[in-house]
Design a protein around this motif. Structure first.
Motif, short mmCIF file in Angstrom:
data_model
loop_
_atom_site.label_atom_id
_atom_site.label_comp_id
_atom_site.label_asym_id
_atom_site.label_seq_id
_atom_site.Cartn_x
_atom_site.Cartn_y
_atom_site.Cartn_z
N ARG A 19 0.83 -1.21 0.00
CA ARG A 19 0.00 0.00 0.00
C ARG A 19 0.87 1.26 0.00
NH1 ARG A 19 -2.39 -2.96 4.21
NH2 ARG A 19 -4.34 -3.95 3.57
N ARG A 20 1.82 1.33 0.93
CA ARG A 20 2.66 2.52 1.07
C ARG A 20 3.49 2.77 -0.18
NH1 ARG A 20 7.72 2.75 2.06
NH2 ARG A 20 7.85 0.68 3.00
N GLU A 21 4.14 1.72 -0.67
CA GLU A 21 5.03 1.88 -1.82
C GLU A 21 4.26 2.22 -3.09
OE1 GLU A 21 8.25 1.99 -2.28
OE2 GLU A 21 8.96 1.49 -0.28
N TYR A 22 3.07 1.67 -3.26
CA TYR A 22 2.29 1.99 -4.45
C TYR A 22 1.91 3.47 -4.46
CZ TYR A 22 0.53 -0.25 -8.59
OH TYR A 22 0.39 -0.67 -9.88
N LEU A 23 1.56 4.00 -3.30
CA LEU A 23 1.24 5.42 -3.21
C LEU A 23 2.48 6.27 -3.51
CD1 LEU A 23 -0.96 7.51 -2.60
CD2 LEU A 23 -0.32 7.34 -0.18
N VAL A 42 -3.99 1.74 -3.13
CA VAL A 42 -4.42 0.41 -3.54
C VAL A 42 -4.75 -0.44 -2.33
CG1 VAL A 42 -3.04 0.47 -5.67
CG2 VAL A 42 -2.07 -0.54 -3.59
N GLU A 43 -5.51 -1.48 -2.61
CA GLU A 43 -5.83 -2.48 -1.61
C GLU A 43 -5.43 -3.84 -2.18
OE1 GLU A 43 -6.66 -3.98 1.89
OE2 GLU A 43 -6.80 -1.85 1.48
N PRO A 44 -4.54 -4.58 -1.50
CA PRO A 44 -4.19 -5.92 -1.98
C PRO A 44 -5.43 -6.82 -1.99
CG PRO A 44 -2.57 -5.14 -0.39
CD PRO A 44 -3.73 -4.17 -0.35
N ILE A 98 -8.08 2.14 -5.15
CA ILE A 98 -9.19 2.67 -4.36
C ILE A 98 -9.15 4.19 -4.22
CG2 ILE A 98 -9.57 0.52 -3.09
CD1 ILE A 98 -8.04 1.80 -0.72
N GLY A 99 -8.11 4.82 -4.80
CA GLY A 99 -8.01 6.27 -4.72
C GLY A 99 -6.70 6.78 -5.29
N GLY A 100 -6.52 8.08 -5.17
CA GLY A 100 -5.30 8.70 -5.65
C GLY A 100 -5.35 8.98 -7.14
N HIS A 101 -4.22 9.48 -7.67
CA HIS A 101 -4.09 9.78 -9.09
C HIS A 101 -2.70 9.35 -9.53
CE1 HIS A 101 -7.17 12.63 -7.69
NE2 HIS A 101 -7.68 12.46 -8.89
N GLU A 102 -2.61 8.81 -10.73
CA GLU A 102 -1.31 8.40 -11.26
C GLU A 102 -0.36 9.59 -11.22
OE1 GLU A 102 -1.77 6.67 -15.16
OE2 GLU A 102 -3.41 5.42 -14.45
#
Length: 153
Positions: free
Chosen positions: A62-66, A73-75, A107-111
């Motif tokens: 989760r942390r690294e993907y953000l 993200v949610e695994p 589940i949220g955020g933006h590329e």
């Protein structure tokens, strides 16, 4: 305990370390894979990275993907655990990388649309036309994604 790996490296230098990492797979509606262009080598890899002290593999993902892709993200499920891959970084750090690769849902955020200290850019690629991947483990991870997609058609 932020920046655990850097603290350990200050103590042991470039000596071989066994390090835990987590990464995630995101596919768009066209079944294209989201990858991160790395700032250190210019190669492409799955968004992900080193586990910090006290984290689980899922927390790390989760942390690294953000951090690497700008996405929350949610695994969903563990695709595969890679436990016998070795890599020497350009600076001489030697590692055995134990990586948990997850199928994740956004589940949220933006590329990311800007350069960070770890990411040049993020981009989707066709599974049959992937760019030069970061290391052998990244190649194995891509194959695991391809195998999973084919198995679930």
């Amino acid at each position: 305990m932020a920046d655990y790996i850097h603290e350990v490296r200050q103590l042991v230098g470039h000596r071989p370390l066994i390090l835990n990492t987590a990464a995630g797979e995101v596919l768009n509606d066209q079944q294209q894979l989201l990858l991160q262009e790395r700032t250190d080598t210019g190669d492409w890899s799955f968004p992900g990275g080193y586990m910090e002290f006290g984290e689980s593999f899922e927390d790390t993902c989760r942390r690294e993907y953000l951090e690497d892709a700008g996405l929350q993200v949610e695994p969903v499920r563990l695709l595969k655990l890679f436990d016998k891959d070795f890599y020497t970084y350009p600076n001489g750090d030697q590692t055995q990388l134990i990586t948990a690769l997850y199928l994740v849902k956004v589940i949220g955020g933006h590329e990311l649309d800007h350069v960070t200290n770890e990411t040049q850019q993020v981009k989707y690629f066709d599974l049959d036309n992937l760019p030069k991947l970061f290391n052998d483990q990244s190649v194995k991870m891509a194959q695991a994604v391809i195998d999973d997609v084919e198995a679930n058609r």
